[in-house]
Design a protein around this motif. Sequence first.
Motif, PDB file in Angstrom:
ATOM      1  N   GLY A 485       0.749  -1.240   0.000  1.00 63.31           N
ATOM      2  CA  GLY A 485       0.000   0.000   0.000  1.00 63.31           C
ATOM      3  C   GLY A 485       0.781   1.293   0.000  1.00 63.31           C
ATOM      4  N   SER A 486       2.099   1.256  -0.229  1.00 58.20           N
ATOM      5  CA  SER A 486       2.837   2.513  -0.328  1.00 58.20           C
ATOM      6  C   SER A 486       2.386   3.295  -1.562  1.00 58.20           C
ATOM      7  CB  SER A 486       4.344   2.247  -0.423  1.00 58.20           C
ATOM      8  OG  SER A 486       4.821   1.601   0.721  1.00 58.20           O
ATOM      9  N   HIS A 487       2.402   4.632  -1.459  1.00 57.40           N
ATOM     10  CA  HIS A 487       2.112   5.506  -2.598  1.00 57.40           C
ATOM     11  C   HIS A 487       3.312   6.428  -2.803  1.00 57.40           C
ATOM     12  CE1 HIS A 487      -2.358   5.373  -1.078  1.00 57.40           C
ATOM     13  NE2 HIS A 487      -1.933   4.203  -1.496  1.00 57.40           N
ATOM     14  N   PHE A 488       3.599   6.714  -4.061  1.00 52.08           N
ATOM     15  CA  PHE A 488       4.719   7.583  -4.395  1.00 52.08           C
ATOM     16  C   PHE A 488       4.278   8.635  -5.397  1.00 52.08           C
ATOM     17  CE2 PHE A 488       6.339   3.388  -3.370  1.00 52.08           C
ATOM     18  CZ  PHE A 488       7.398   3.633  -2.509  1.00 52.08           C
ATOM     19  N   ALA A 489       4.790   9.851  -5.244  1.00 58.47           N
ATOM     20  CA  ALA A 489       4.544  10.913  -6.216  1.00 58.47           C
ATOM     21  C   ALA A 489       5.336  10.629  -7.492  1.00 58.47           C
ATOM     22  CB  ALA A 489       4.946  12.261  -5.631  1.00 58.47           C
ATOM     23  N   VAL A 490       5.047  11.394  -8.546  1.00 57.57           N
ATOM     24  CA  VAL A 490       5.713  11.154  -9.827  1.00 57.57           C
ATOM     25  C   VAL A 490       7.210  11.437  -9.757  1.00 57.57           C
ATOM     26  CG1 VAL A 490       3.647  11.509 -11.203  1.00 57.57           C
ATOM     27  CG2 VAL A 490       5.103  13.468 -10.650  1.00 57.57           C
ATOM     28  N   ASP A 491       7.651  12.225  -8.760  1.00 57.30           N
ATOM     29  CA  ASP A 491       9.089  12.443  -8.598  1.00 57.30           C
ATOM     30  C   ASP A 491       9.721  11.397  -7.687  1.00 57.30           C
ATOM     31  OD1 ASP A 491       8.210  13.140  -6.084  1.00 57.30           O
ATOM     32  OD2 ASP A 491       9.074  15.164  -6.096  1.00 57.30           O
ATOM     33  N   GLY A 492       8.922  10.387  -7.294  1.00 55.23           N
ATOM     34  CA  GLY A 492       9.430   9.290  -6.482  1.00 55.23           C
ATOM     35  C   GLY A 492       9.286   9.473  -4.992  1.00 55.23           C
ATOM     36  N   SER A 493       8.930  10.675  -4.524  1.00 56.44           N
ATOM     37  CA  SER A 493       8.833  10.909  -3.086  1.00 56.44           C
ATOM     38  C   SER A 493       7.662  10.144  -2.494  1.00 56.44           C
ATOM     39  CB  SER A 493       8.709  12.407  -2.789  1.00 56.44           C
ATOM     40  OG  SER A 493       7.586  12.952  -3.458  1.00 56.44           O
ATOM     41  N   VAL A 494       7.783   9.793  -1.218  1.00 57.38           N
ATOM     42  CA  VAL A 494       6.779   8.972  -0.544  1.00 57.38           C
ATOM     43  C   VAL A 494       5.570   9.820  -0.169  1.00 57.38           C
ATOM     44  CG1 VAL A 494       6.295   7.471   1.415  1.00 57.38           C
ATOM     45  CG2 VAL A 494       8.574   7.459   0.377  1.00 57.38           C
ATOM     46  N   LEU A 495       4.390   9.330  -0.524  1.00 51.08           N
ATOM     47  CA  LEU A 495       3.135   9.956  -0.116  1.00 51.08           C
ATOM     48  C   LEU A 495       2.469   9.203   1.022  1.00 51.08           C
ATOM     49  CD1 LEU A 495       1.591  10.705  -3.637  1.00 51.08           C
ATOM     50  CD2 LEU A 495       2.809  12.297  -2.133  1.00 51.08           C
ATOM     51  N   ASN A 496       2.671   7.892   1.064  1.00 46.00           N
ATOM     52  CA  ASN A 496       2.025   7.055   2.070  1.00 46.00           C
ATOM     53  C   ASN A 496       2.895   5.839   2.340  1.00 46.00           C
ATOM     54  OD1 ASN A 496      -0.558   6.585   3.629  1.00 46.00           O
ATOM     55  ND2 ASN A 496      -0.533   4.688   2.471  1.00 46.00           N
ATOM     56  N   GLY A 497       2.996   5.450   3.618  1.00 42.50           N
ATOM     57  CA  GLY A 497       3.786   4.304   4.006  1.00 42.50           C
ATOM     58  C   GLY A 497       3.115   2.993   3.632  1.00 42.50           C
ATOM     59  N   PRO A 498       3.826   1.895   3.852  1.00 37.34           N
ATOM     60  CA  PRO A 498       4.938   1.742   4.782  1.00 37.34           C
ATOM     61  C   PRO A 498       6.316   2.184   4.288  1.00 37.34           C
ATOM     62  CG  PRO A 498       4.396  -0.378   3.818  1.00 37.34           C
ATOM     63  CD  PRO A 498       3.334   0.582   3.353  1.00 37.34           C
ATOM     64  N   ALA A 499       6.471   2.529   3.035  1.00 39.87           N
ATOM     65  CA  ALA A 499       7.783   2.983   2.554  1.00 39.87           C
ATOM     66  C   ALA A 499       8.185   4.262   3.274  1.00 39.87           C
ATOM     67  CB  ALA A 499       7.735   3.221   1.051  1.00 39.87           C
ATOM     68  N   ILE A 500       9.470   4.403   3.549  1.00 35.08           N
ATOM     69  CA  ILE A 500       9.980   5.659   4.092  1.00 35.08           C
ATOM     70  C   ILE A 500      11.027   6.281   3.174  1.00 35.08           C
ATOM     71  CG2 ILE A 500       9.480   5.049   6.488  1.00 35.08           C
ATOM     72  CD1 ILE A 500      12.411   4.337   6.867  1.00 35.08           C
ATOM     73  N   SER A 501      11.463   5.528   2.154  1.00 31.11           N
ATOM     74  CA  SER A 501      12.450   6.040   1.202  1.00 31.11           C
ATOM     75  C   SER A 501      11.796   6.212  -0.162  1.00 31.11           C
ATOM     76  CB  SER A 501      13.628   5.066   1.067  1.00 31.11           C
ATOM     77  OG  SER A 501      14.257   4.879   2.316  1.00 31.11           O
ATOM     78  N   PRO A 502      12.228   7.189  -0.952  1.00 29.66           N
ATOM     79  CA  PRO A 502      11.629   7.414  -2.272  1.00 29.66           C
ATOM     80  C   PRO A 502      11.980   6.306  -3.246  1.00 29.66           C
ATOM     81  CG  PRO A 502      13.537   8.828  -1.978  1.00 29.66           C
ATOM     82  CD  PRO A 502      13.303   8.169  -0.644  1.00 29.66           C
ATOM     83  N   LEU A 503      11.250   6.252  -4.350  1.00 28.40           N
ATOM     84  CA  LEU A 503      11.639   5.377  -5.452  1.00 28.40           C
ATOM     85  C   LEU A 503      13.009   5.835  -5.945  1.00 28.40           C
ATOM     86  CD1 LEU A 503       8.303   5.180  -7.513  1.00 28.40           C
ATOM     87  CD2 LEU A 503       9.225   3.461  -5.932  1.00 28.40           C
ATOM     88  N   ALA A 504      13.877   4.889  -6.206  1.00 26.93           N
ATOM     89  CA  ALA A 504      15.248   5.215  -6.599  1.00 26.93           C
ATOM     90  C   ALA A 504      15.273   5.976  -7.920  1.00 26.93           C
ATOM     91  CB  ALA A 504      16.073   3.933  -6.706  1.00 26.93           C
ATOM     92  N   LYS A 505      16.262   6.839  -8.060  1.00 25.59           N
ATOM     93  CA  LYS A 505      16.424   7.580  -9.298  1.00 25.59           C
ATOM     94  C   LYS A 505      16.789   6.631 -10.434  1.00 25.59           C
ATOM     95  CE  LYS A 505      17.876  11.866  -7.067  1.00 25.59           C
ATOM     96  NZ  LYS A 505      18.950  12.900  -6.931  1.00 25.59           N
ATOM     97  N   ALA A 506      16.435   7.013 -11.638  1.00 26.61           N
ATOM     98  CA  ALA A 506      16.734   6.181 -12.806  1.00 26.61           C
ATOM     99  C   ALA A 506      17.154   7.068 -13.963  1.00 26.61           C
ATOM    100  CB  ALA A 506      15.521   5.342 -13.187  1.00 26.61           C
ATOM    101  N   ASP A 507      18.211   6.688 -14.626  1.00 25.82           N
ATOM    102  CA  ASP A 507      18.637   7.408 -15.820  1.00 25.82           C
ATOM    103  C   ASP A 507      17.949   6.798 -17.029  1.00 25.82           C
ATOM    104  OD1 ASP A 507      20.398   9.083 -14.438  1.00 25.82           O
ATOM    105  OD2 ASP A 507      21.952   7.535 -14.477  1.00 25.82           O
ATOM    106  N   TYR A 508      17.245   7.624 -17.762  1.00 26.45           N
ATOM    107  CA  TYR A 508      16.548   7.101 -18.938  1.00 26.45           C
ATOM    108  C   TYR A 508      16.444   8.193 -19.977  1.00 26.45           C
ATOM    109  CZ  TYR A 508      13.142   4.930 -21.997  1.00 26.45           C
ATOM    110  OH  TYR A 508      12.528   4.409 -23.107  1.00 26.45           O
ATOM    111  N   GLU A 509      16.799   7.876 -21.207  1.00 25.72           N
ATOM    112  CA  GLU A 509      16.648   8.806 -22.319  1.00 25.72           C
ATOM    113  C   GLU A 509      15.660   8.230 -23.314  1.00 25.72           C
ATOM    114  OE1 GLU A 509      20.289   9.888 -24.090  1.00 25.72           O
ATOM    115  OE2 GLU A 509      21.209  10.600 -22.235  1.00 25.72           O
ATOM    116  N   GLU A 510      14.744   9.070 -23.756  1.00 27.81           N
ATOM    117  CA  GLU A 510      13.706   8.596 -24.683  1.00 27.81           C
ATOM    118  C   GLU A 510      14.318   8.277 -26.026  1.00 27.81           C
ATOM    119  OE1 GLU A 510       9.162   9.868 -25.855  1.00 27.81           O
ATOM    120  OE2 GLU A 510      10.520  11.330 -24.973  1.00 27.81           O
TER     121      GLU A 510
END
Length: 510
Positions: A485-510
């Motif tokens: 049930g964790s929720h994350f914003a589009v920039d990876g930041s945590v909106l709702n637990g149980p996560a306390i760390s953001p989604l990891a950064k990712a390098d991606y080129e279209e």
Amino acid sequence: MNVSMERSVPVWMASGPVADAPLLRSDEHADVVIVGAGIAGLSTAYELMRAGKSVIVIDRGPIGGGMSSRTTAHLASALDDFYHRLISRRGLETARRYFNSQAAAIDRIEAIQQHEGIDCDFVRLDGYFFLSPGDDESLLEQEIDACEQIGFNGVSWVERAPVPGVDTGRSLRFPRQGRFHPRKYMAGLARAILRDGGRLYANTPVTGFQETADGVTLTAGHGHKIHAQAAVVATNSPVNDRVAVHTKQPPYRTYVIAGPVEAGSVPDALVWDTQEAYHYVRIQPTGGAEDILIIGGEDHKTGTVHDMGDRFAALEEWTRRHYPQLQSIEYRWSGQVMEPVDYLPFTGLNHGNTHIYIHTGDSGQGMTNGVAGAMILRDLILGLDNSWAEVTDPQRISLSAAGEFLKENIEAATHWVEHLTAGEVSSTNDIQPGQGAVIRDGLKKLAVFRDESGTLHARSATCSHAGCVVHWNPFERCWDCPCHGSHFAVDGSVLNGPAISPLAKADYEE
């Protein structure tokens, strides 16, 4: 940052902020530190301060801005999972104690709002439980029998529930239920806490727990420490634990619509039906010519569907059939509930800890469970007996719920397997502005969002809590983890637990 940053805005937020609170900017000490400033956290702080304890409350976002502001705020001692099922799964004495806790929670809200002078639109009213088409009346018969067994006095048959648009047929009436404005009530609690010397800190996420023989040290905000004799984690889903409780309570999204009706045209009552993802209805007075009709339902497992538009359409269709007085829909929002496999919340000492307590697993009754949980936690921390504590012990093992436990965890395991499957789309070219999708990038899966300007925002699709693959939520425009049930914003930041760390950064080129 918490779920107040999700896209939808509940009707309650029109009342303004619950409380202004600063960030934590220095190390602090208190008898008890509470993580989570919703109904459970603020109620626990209030109860402990009445007992003479010094208290700090922190939240990753605004005070009162979490799931407690995404409720419909029914105050019910009736059980949405049915008392006859609870008796079958946990026994008569457990059901009796749980009912007593819920009735006491409504009494406690009534007493506090009177004592503190909190203008939160609290009122006692009846609740009505009616059959959905095709359901058997024996379900209602089993429930009224169960209520008699546990001492729920006054539950009775009525010829129909007060639903203006349909004849519901014979229904059950539950006396002495209630409703209130949750944010106004939480604002009153916050004022009382601050008045009596409690400390509230907003936008201060917890990043670490360290337990010693003498107490607990929390790391929060920008690395500051909070030292306390005890800690209470009163978040929607505990942020201090990786698996112990989370395997026993799957997350569900629920949906709500609200809009004006002529004042007095809809009876002031709580109403719910027997549909599997049941509908639940109440009004909120405005003091003017209109009331606000509030309807919820269409639940599903978090992170497993993308058809939110269809669900809102179904909710509106059901509402207009049952409540033709609805003029327009002015609010649409979603919330998340944690559904314990044996029906009851988890309140008490966390697994393996001696100074860290939790409250979670509220199902669809977060307001009463949160307030009852506060009374349980108060007594446990003070070393007092509480007859409800055994019922909600987080360390309990419910053998009768083993089948449901196994089923839910097999489903969760499928989301780890998604690391081996293809992406939801083959190319970012398939992601439209304002939308997101999970794509495969070599050995990794990425959560990619394209904003309205066309810019891509890529993060790892691996939930930072337990490693499941997150899914895009097109309604709230966030990433939801279907496992816990964790929720994350589009920039990876945590909106709702149980996560306390953001989604990891990712390098991606279209």
